[in-house]
Each structure stands twice: as structure tokens, then as C-alpha cells.
Design a protein around this motif. Sequence first.
Motif, PDB file in Angstrom:
ATOM      1  N   GLY B 109     -66.957  66.766   0.897  1.00  0.00           N
ATOM      2  CA  GLY B 109     -67.942  65.688   1.048  1.00  0.00           C
ATOM      3  C   GLY B 109     -69.344  66.242   1.236  1.00  0.00           C
ATOM      4  N   ALA B 110     -69.461  67.293   2.039  1.00  0.00           N
ATOM      5  CA  ALA B 110     -70.777  67.901   2.281  1.00  0.00           C
ATOM      6  C   ALA B 110     -71.344  68.501   0.992  1.00  0.00           C
ATOM      7  CB  ALA B 110     -70.662  68.979   3.359  1.00  0.00           C
ATOM      8  N   LEU B 111     -70.476  69.128   0.217  1.00  0.00           N
ATOM      9  CA  LEU B 111     -70.924  69.729  -1.055  1.00  0.00           C
ATOM     10  C   LEU B 111     -71.379  68.643  -2.025  1.00  0.00           C
ATOM     11  CD1 LEU B 111     -68.150  72.435  -1.419  1.00  0.00           C
ATOM     12  CD2 LEU B 111     -70.585  72.886  -1.172  1.00  0.00           C
ATOM     13  N   TRP B 112     -70.607  67.569  -2.097  1.00  0.00           N
ATOM     14  CA  TRP B 112     -70.974  66.470  -2.984  1.00  0.00           C
ATOM     15  C   TRP B 112     -72.272  65.803  -2.504  1.00  0.00           C
ATOM     16  CZ3 TRP B 112     -67.495  61.581  -4.050  1.00  0.00           C
ATOM     17  CH2 TRP B 112     -67.995  60.918  -5.185  1.00  0.00           C
ATOM     18  N   GLY B 113     -72.385  65.677  -1.165  1.00  0.00           N
ATOM     19  CA  GLY B 113     -73.596  65.110  -0.583  1.00  0.00           C
ATOM     20  C   GLY B 113     -74.827  65.941  -0.915  1.00  0.00           C
ATOM     21  N   LYS B 114     -74.680  67.245  -0.855  1.00  0.00           N
ATOM     22  CA  LYS B 114     -75.802  68.131  -1.183  1.00  0.00           C
ATOM     23  C   LYS B 114     -76.211  67.942  -2.638  1.00  0.00           C
ATOM     24  CE  LYS B 114     -78.748  71.537  -0.845  1.00  0.00           C
ATOM     25  NZ  LYS B 114     -80.070  71.248  -0.246  1.00  0.00           N
ATOM     26  N   ALA B 115     -75.204  67.835  -3.511  1.00  0.00           N
ATOM     27  CA  ALA B 115     -75.501  67.662  -4.940  1.00  0.00           C
ATOM     28  C   ALA B 115     -76.125  66.295  -5.216  1.00  0.00           C
ATOM     29  CB  ALA B 115     -74.222  67.817  -5.765  1.00  0.00           C
ATOM     30  N   GLU B 116     -75.628  65.281  -4.512  1.00  0.00           N
ATOM     31  CA  GLU B 116     -76.032  63.905  -4.814  1.00  0.00           C
ATOM     32  C   GLU B 116     -77.257  63.451  -4.019  1.00  0.00           C
ATOM     33  OE1 GLU B 116     -74.463  62.376  -7.281  1.00  0.00           O
ATOM     34  OE2 GLU B 116     -75.714  60.615  -7.053  1.00  0.00           O
ATOM     35  N   TRP B 117     -77.245  63.717  -2.708  1.00  0.00           N
ATOM     36  CA  TRP B 117     -78.320  63.242  -1.820  1.00  0.00           C
ATOM     37  C   TRP B 117     -79.296  64.334  -1.430  1.00  0.00           C
ATOM     38  CZ3 TRP B 117     -74.021  61.433   2.020  1.00  0.00           C
ATOM     39  CH2 TRP B 117     -73.356  60.304   1.498  1.00  0.00           C
ATOM     40  N   ASP B 118     -79.038  65.549  -1.880  1.00  0.00           N
ATOM     41  CA  ASP B 118     -79.807  66.721  -1.480  1.00  0.00           C
ATOM     42  C   ASP B 118     -79.715  66.965   0.024  1.00  0.00           C
ATOM     43  OD1 ASP B 118     -83.222  68.000  -1.812  1.00  0.00           O
ATOM     44  OD2 ASP B 118     -81.283  68.978  -2.093  1.00  0.00           O
ATOM     45  N   ALA B 119     -78.600  66.614   0.623  1.00  0.00           N
ATOM     46  CA  ALA B 119     -78.389  66.848   2.060  1.00  0.00           C
ATOM     47  C   ALA B 119     -76.897  67.025   2.301  1.00  0.00           C
ATOM     48  CB  ALA B 119     -78.915  65.685   2.886  1.00  0.00           C
ATOM     49  N   TYR B 120     -76.526  68.080   3.042  1.00  0.00           N
ATOM     50  CA  TYR B 120     -75.112  68.306   3.342  1.00  0.00           C
ATOM     51  C   TYR B 120     -74.562  67.240   4.276  1.00  0.00           C
ATOM     52  CZ  TYR B 120     -75.435  72.988   1.322  1.00  0.00           C
ATOM     53  OH  TYR B 120     -75.611  74.049   0.467  1.00  0.00           O
ATOM     54  N   TRP B 121     -75.430  66.654   5.084  1.00  0.00           N
ATOM     55  CA  TRP B 121     -74.984  65.667   6.088  1.00  0.00           C
ATOM     56  C   TRP B 121     -76.057  64.633   6.319  1.00  0.00           C
ATOM     57  CZ3 TRP B 121     -70.206  65.226   7.915  1.00  0.00           C
ATOM     58  CH2 TRP B 121     -69.991  64.353   8.984  1.00  0.00           C
ATOM     59  N   ARG B 122     -75.652  63.378   6.524  1.00  0.00           N
ATOM     60  CA  ARG B 122     -76.597  62.308   6.843  1.00  0.00           C
ATOM     61  C   ARG B 122     -76.078  61.601   8.095  1.00  0.00           C
ATOM     62  NH1 ARG B 122     -79.500  61.351   1.762  1.00  0.00           N
ATOM     63  NH2 ARG B 122     -80.555  59.520   2.552  1.00  0.00           N
ATOM     64  N   TRP B 123     -76.729  61.818   9.218  1.00  0.00           N
ATOM     65  CA  TRP B 123     -76.263  61.238  10.481  1.00  0.00           C
ATOM     66  C   TRP B 123     -76.344  59.716  10.472  1.00  0.00           C
ATOM     67  CZ3 TRP B 123     -73.272  63.641  13.704  1.00  0.00           C
ATOM     68  CH2 TRP B 123     -73.341  65.033  13.809  1.00  0.00           C
ATOM     69  N   GLU B 124     -77.197  59.159   9.603  1.00  0.00           N
ATOM     70  CA  GLU B 124     -77.325  57.701   9.600  1.00  0.00           C
ATOM     71  C   GLU B 124     -76.158  57.023   8.873  1.00  0.00           C
ATOM     72  OE1 GLU B 124     -79.260  59.903   8.092  1.00  0.00           O
ATOM     73  OE2 GLU B 124     -80.079  59.172   6.184  1.00  0.00           O
ATOM     74  N   ASP B 125     -75.319  57.818   8.211  1.00  0.00           N
ATOM     75  CA  ASP B 125     -74.180  57.230   7.501  1.00  0.00           C
ATOM     76  C   ASP B 125     -72.988  57.136   8.434  1.00  0.00           C
ATOM     77  OD1 ASP B 125     -73.245  56.778   4.350  1.00  0.00           O
ATOM     78  OD2 ASP B 125     -71.651  57.280   5.752  1.00  0.00           O
ATOM     79  N   ILE B 126     -72.541  55.912   8.718  1.00  0.00           N
ATOM     80  CA  ILE B 126     -71.485  55.688   9.711  1.00  0.00           C
ATOM     81  C   ILE B 126     -70.141  56.242   9.243  1.00  0.00           C
ATOM     82  CG2 ILE B 126     -70.761  53.375   8.960  1.00  0.00           C
ATOM     83  CD1 ILE B 126     -71.339  54.519  12.592  1.00  0.00           C
ATOM     84  N   ARG B 127     -69.916  56.225   7.916  1.00  0.00           N
ATOM     85  CA  ARG B 127     -68.638  56.737   7.402  1.00  0.00           C
ATOM     86  C   ARG B 127     -68.485  58.219   7.698  1.00  0.00           C
ATOM     87  NH1 ARG B 127     -65.077  55.099   3.245  1.00  0.00           N
ATOM     88  NH2 ARG B 127     -63.005  55.536   4.029  1.00  0.00           N
ATOM     89  N   LEU B 128     -69.551  58.952   7.499  1.00  0.00           N
ATOM     90  CA  LEU B 128     -69.526  60.386   7.772  1.00  0.00           C
ATOM     91  C   LEU B 128     -69.297  60.644   9.261  1.00  0.00           C
ATOM     92  CD1 LEU B 128     -70.848  60.371   4.910  1.00  0.00           C
ATOM     93  CD2 LEU B 128     -72.286  62.232   5.681  1.00  0.00           C
ATOM     94  N   VAL B 129     -70.008  59.895  10.091  1.00  0.00           N
ATOM     95  CA  VAL B 129     -69.924  60.113  11.537  1.00  0.00           C
ATOM     96  C   VAL B 129     -68.524  59.778  12.053  1.00  0.00           C
ATOM     97  CG1 VAL B 129     -70.794  59.342  13.777  1.00  0.00           C
ATOM     98  CG2 VAL B 129     -72.395  59.773  11.906  1.00  0.00           C
ATOM     99  N   THR B 130     -67.951  58.662  11.600  1.00  0.00           N
ATOM    100  CA  THR B 130     -66.621  58.276  12.078  1.00  0.00           C
ATOM    101  C   THR B 130     -65.554  59.250  11.566  1.00  0.00           C
ATOM    102  OG1 THR B 130     -66.490  56.676  10.272  1.00  0.00           O
ATOM    103  CG2 THR B 130     -67.080  55.822  12.439  1.00  0.00           C
ATOM    104  N   PHE B 131     -65.760  59.788  10.375  1.00  0.00           N
ATOM    105  CA  PHE B 131     -64.810  60.782   9.874  1.00  0.00           C
ATOM    106  C   PHE B 131     -64.921  62.080  10.674  1.00  0.00           C
ATOM    107  CE2 PHE B 131     -61.648  61.454   6.725  1.00  0.00           C
ATOM    108  CZ  PHE B 131     -61.599  62.809   6.496  1.00  0.00           C
ATOM    109  N   LEU B 132     -66.128  62.429  11.073  1.00  0.00           N
ATOM    110  CA  LEU B 132     -66.310  63.601  11.932  1.00  0.00           C
ATOM    111  C   LEU B 132     -65.634  63.376  13.286  1.00  0.00           C
ATOM    112  CD1 LEU B 132     -67.668  66.401  12.337  1.00  0.00           C
ATOM    113  CD2 LEU B 132     -69.640  65.176  13.268  1.00  0.00           C
ATOM    114  N   ILE B 133     -65.702  62.130  13.780  1.00  0.00           N
ATOM    115  CA  ILE B 133     -65.029  61.789  15.043  1.00  0.00           C
ATOM    116  C   ILE B 133     -63.525  62.003  14.893  1.00  0.00           C
ATOM    117  CG2 ILE B 133     -64.426  59.867  16.600  1.00  0.00           C
ATOM    118  CD1 ILE B 133     -67.294  58.815  16.149  1.00  0.00           C
TER     119      ILE B 133
END
Lengths: 54, 243
Positions: B109-133
Motif C-alpha cells: 500500500g505504501a509503495l502504491w501510495g508513493k506512486a499514486e499520491w507521491d506519499a508513502y503514508w497519509r495520516w488524514e486517510d482513515i483507512r490507512l490509520v485503522t489498518f495500521l491499528i
Amino acid sequence: MTDSGIQYLYIAYTAIWLVWFLYLVYLHFKQARLENAMKNLEVMVSSHGKKRKK
Amino acid sequence: MLAYGGKNLANNQVQIRLIIMLLAFFSMMVTIYMILLYAPEVATGFAAPKAQRIFYLHLPSAIMSYVAFTVVFVASMIFLNLKSYKADVVAFAAAEVGFLFCTLALITGALWGKAEWDAYWRWEDIRLVTFLILWLIFAAYLGLRNSIDEPEKKARLAGVFGIIGFIGVPLSYFSMYIWQTLHPIVISPGGGGLATEMGQALGVSFISFILIFLYILIKRVNIELLEQNVEQLKEQIEGDAYD
């Protein structure tokens, strides 16, 4: 973003295979160590059992 | 009688594992072909069309981590109700394998995020945060088990944690429906859907991930049972030494 991102695809594939491979290697060595320990312990149990009979 | 022993492992069990391993390997080869060559490139809607193919690895990894924690949840309930220590072993093995898949989902997900959003992680995205939880819940479960020596206490506390920690699964899955998210919704209700070839590639990828999950889980359960038997034998020898 002008880059098509192909390098990230290759890194993702490599990461997946690498993580699985390393985990399976870890499991393999863990199993070998435990089987070896089991054999040694079984020998100790059977030799202890023979001593008690005497 | 010991639950596991190298000599006691039935031949049909070994054959089943070998079949699963071969099927998993074969299906993974087919998956690689379908992902790289068969599935069409999605040029519209994606900033990095080639990196979009990470989707076929990312989604199955995430779903398998949900499945793994569901196995932990069910096995923990069985252990606490029936005091079946084999259920506890299955819960532990599923947690370890699930942690692996969860980690892979985060990495891809981080690799795809870097390619797509130019960021490995976006703290404002709840899906990412809940998956990290969810990942942290897995890590805490494994850490809890590792910190307790006494087997019965370890199994009991881990069982309770496995049931409570399951909340992370629906929290992560439904987060995208409850809160606004950058994370794409594809095959879930309300999502954009997939072209036929993409659906086929995803289906084959799911099959290979399920087979890999099953193979690793069965192997891990057997190793854990073997470890318990070794501990039992050690205790028996120590007990005899004091006689």
C-alpha cells in the motif's frame, strides 16, 4: 506524477516474495531445531526408563 | 500421548501440505502472468498506471490479514469455551501469519501510495490509520504471548485479547464507509467495479494468496505443536530427575 510507477511494482513483487521466503526459511530452521531436540529428548526418556527398570 | 511427533505425523497430512504447496506455487506463477501480462493497464483515473497493478497483491494481502484475525477470534473463543489447547495453537499461528500478511499489505500500500499520491503514508486517510491499528493489535497479541512464560496464563490472556482485538477488523473494513477517505473503493459496494480481465486476475491472485496462507498456517501450527511436545518432554525428564 509523470512516472508510470513501474519501479514500485517491481519493488512490491520483490518485497512479497522476499518476506514469504525469509519466513519459510525461518520456519524450516525452527522445525529442524525442534525435531533434533525431540530426538535427543526421546533418547534421554527411553534411556532413563531403562535405568529405572534396572 | 503427544500431540505431535515427527514419527506420529500422518503421511496423509504431509501429502496434503505438499499438494497445497504445489498448488500455491503453480497458482502464484499463473497470478504473476495474469498481473503482468493479462490484466489490462488502467490509464484513466490513475496517475501511475503501471503501479496500479500492485492492487492485485495489495488487496489479497489485506483481505488475508482480515481472515487471519477472524481465525484468531474464532480459535480464541473455542479455547476459552472448550479449553482446547489446539485451538490456542491455531490462534497463535494465525496471528503470526496474519501479521505477515498485514505487513505486506502495508508495504504494498505504501509503495502504491508513493506512486499514486507521491506519499508513502497519509495520516488524514482513515483507512490507512485503522489498518495500521490492526497491525498494532496483531503485534500486541504476539508481544503479549511472548511476554508470558506460564502456558495456561499465556493462552487465557491471549484468548481474551484475541477476542477483544478482533474489533480492529470491522473498524478497518468499514472505515471507508463511515469516514471520508482517499483510499479507493473498488470491489466493495459503492465501488467502481472491475473490468472482466481485471476481475479474473484478481480472482486468481486471491486463490494463490489463500493457498499460501493455508500452507503457511498448517506448517506453523505443526511447528507450534512440536514445540509444545518438546516442552512437555523436557518437563517429564526434569520430573523424573527429581524422583
